[in-house]
Design an enzyme around this catalytic site. Sequence first.
Site, short mmCIF file in Angstrom:
data_model
loop_
_atom_site.label_atom_id
_atom_site.label_comp_id
_atom_site.label_asym_id
_atom_site.label_seq_id
_atom_site.Cartn_x
_atom_site.Cartn_y
_atom_site.Cartn_z
N SER A 284 55.08 9.34 28.02
CA SER A 284 56.08 8.79 27.10
C SER A 284 55.36 8.16 25.92
O SER A 284 54.23 7.69 26.06
CB SER A 284 56.91 7.71 27.79
N TYR B 219 56.95 -0.13 32.98
CA TYR B 219 57.10 1.27 32.56
C TYR B 219 55.96 1.68 31.62
O TYR B 219 55.34 2.74 31.80
CB TYR B 219 58.46 1.43 31.85
N1 LIG Z 1 64.78 9.88 28.38
C1 LIG Z 1 63.83 9.38 27.59
O1 LIG Z 1 64.11 8.81 26.52
C2 LIG Z 1 62.39 9.54 27.97
C3 LIG Z 1 61.43 9.21 27.01
C4 LIG Z 1 60.09 9.34 27.33
C5 LIG Z 1 59.73 9.80 28.58
N2 LIG Z 1 60.67 10.12 29.50
C6 LIG Z 1 60.23 10.59 30.81
O2 LIG Z 1 60.79 11.86 31.06
C7 LIG Z 1 60.86 12.06 32.47
C8 LIG Z 1 62.24 12.56 32.80
O3 LIG Z 1 63.17 11.53 32.51
P1 LIG Z 1 64.64 11.79 32.00
O4 LIG Z 1 64.83 11.01 30.78
O5 LIG Z 1 64.94 13.22 32.02
O6 LIG Z 1 65.44 10.99 33.13
P2 LIG Z 1 66.34 11.46 34.34
O7 LIG Z 1 67.41 12.36 33.87
O8 LIG Z 1 66.69 10.21 35.05
O9 LIG Z 1 65.34 12.35 35.22
C9 LIG Z 1 64.45 11.82 36.14
C10 LIG Z 1 64.23 12.88 37.19
O10 LIG Z 1 63.29 12.36 38.15
C11 LIG Z 1 63.85 12.56 39.46
N3 LIG Z 1 63.34 11.56 40.36
C12 LIG Z 1 63.51 10.22 40.32
N4 LIG Z 1 62.92 9.65 41.37
C13 LIG Z 1 62.35 10.67 42.08
C14 LIG Z 1 61.61 10.72 43.30
N5 LIG Z 1 61.29 9.62 43.97
N6 LIG Z 1 61.20 11.92 43.74
C15 LIG Z 1 61.51 13.05 43.06
N7 LIG Z 1 62.19 13.07 41.92
C16 LIG Z 1 62.62 11.88 41.45
C17 LIG Z 1 65.35 12.44 39.24
O11 LIG Z 1 66.07 13.08 40.27
P3 LIG Z 1 66.60 12.41 41.62
O12 LIG Z 1 67.16 11.09 41.27
O13 LIG Z 1 67.57 13.43 42.09
O14 LIG Z 1 65.41 12.32 42.52
C18 LIG Z 1 65.51 13.22 37.95
O15 LIG Z 1 65.54 14.60 38.22
C19 LIG Z 1 60.53 10.71 33.11
O16 LIG Z 1 59.18 10.73 33.54
C20 LIG Z 1 60.68 9.73 31.96
O17 LIG Z 1 59.87 8.59 32.12
C21 LIG Z 1 62.01 10.01 29.23
#
Ligand SMILES: NC(=O)c1ccc[n+]([C@@H]2O[C@H](COP(=O)([O-])OP(=O)(O)OC[C@H]3O[C@@H](n4cnc5c(N)ncnc54)[C@H](OP(=O)(O)O)[C@@H]3O)[C@@H](O)[C@H]2O)c1
Length: 255
Positions: free
Chosen positions: A142, A155
């Site tokens: 991120s 985070y």
């Molecule tokens: N959204 C943003 O603005 C942003 C910005 C920078 C970086 N990111 C990064 O992008 C990545 C994806 O995030 P997102 O924004 O797409 O959020 P999200 O929709 O909440 O996706 C997170 C994913 O991780 C899975 N997950 C959570 N806990 C888990 C576990 N213990 N084991 C296996 N899977 C798990 C969730 O599925 P389940 O709950 O079904 O397990 C979900 O599929 C993350 O690493 C986040 O830090 C996001």
Amino acid sequence: MNPRIDAWAGKRVWIIGASTGIGAATGQLLLELGARVAFSARSADKLQALVLGAARALALPLDVTDRASVGAACAELLAAWNGIDLVLVAAGGYQAMRADQLDLDAADQLIDLNLRGAFNCLDAVLPVLLAQGQGGVGIVASVAGYGGLPNALVYGPTKAALINLSEALYLDLRPRGLAVYQINPGFVDTPLTANNAFPMPALMRPEDAALEIVAGIEGGQFQIHFPRRFTNALRLARLLPYRLYFWLVHKVTGL
Ligand SMILES: NC(=O)c1ccc[n+]([C@@H]2O[C@H](COP(=O)([O-])OP(=O)(O)OC[C@H]3O[C@@H](n4cnc5c(N)ncnc54)[C@H](OP(=O)(O)O)[C@@H]3O)[C@@H](O)[C@H]2O)c1
């Protein structure tokens, strides 16, 4: 910095953290482009819905904090496809926390998910990729890992560690014929950011984040960051002397 990818047809892609958000959108895009895609996360029902009717898709439920479940999912994938061309580690979580609210249990959970979870995934896939001598691994970190930020007490350090990890992986794995991608999104509209109470600059749709990720991988980039108008500003801020950096962050965030 990595080999370019001209066609996705037949490529075997494993996306870990693919039930919602960036991982789900990237998996769906790669399916449309002809890849075989394995979707992993904890929510088996959401994974099933994603692969419904898609002959080239697999649903492999797992919990990245549980090493055995990652290993079992990897074994299932190999039994089905006999190899992996690309692994994207996107599983992650966010909890806002400031220094006067340190909650050690919540901090431990976030470190387990964001950082130890990535190592659990690497533990499963690196022997496979190294034995193949081809393939790639992408780590979704991120822009919050570029420098300290308010509300990112835990985070931010997990994401800074993932940035560092991806650099170390690149140094170790590129000479062994593998590709390594460091993926740094800005704000993306997903369940992870849904509870943010502050205005999120340059907020993107997950589908657009997926397009950026896939274009970056196709182009052989190491660092894939987006949207550029936001991430480039943060990359510049990171180069400032601390006095200026801290002043700027206070001014921009009001925190
Ligand atoms: N959204 C943003 O603005 C942003 C910005 C920078 C970086 N990111 C990064 O992008 C990545 C994806 O995030 P997102 O924004 O797409 O959020 P999200 O929709 O909440 O996706 C997170 C994913 O991780 C899975 N997950 C959570 N806990 C888990 C576990 N213990 N084991 C296996 N899977 C798990 C969730 O599925 P389940 O709950 O079904 O397990 C979900 O599929 C993350 O690493 C986040 O830090 C996001």
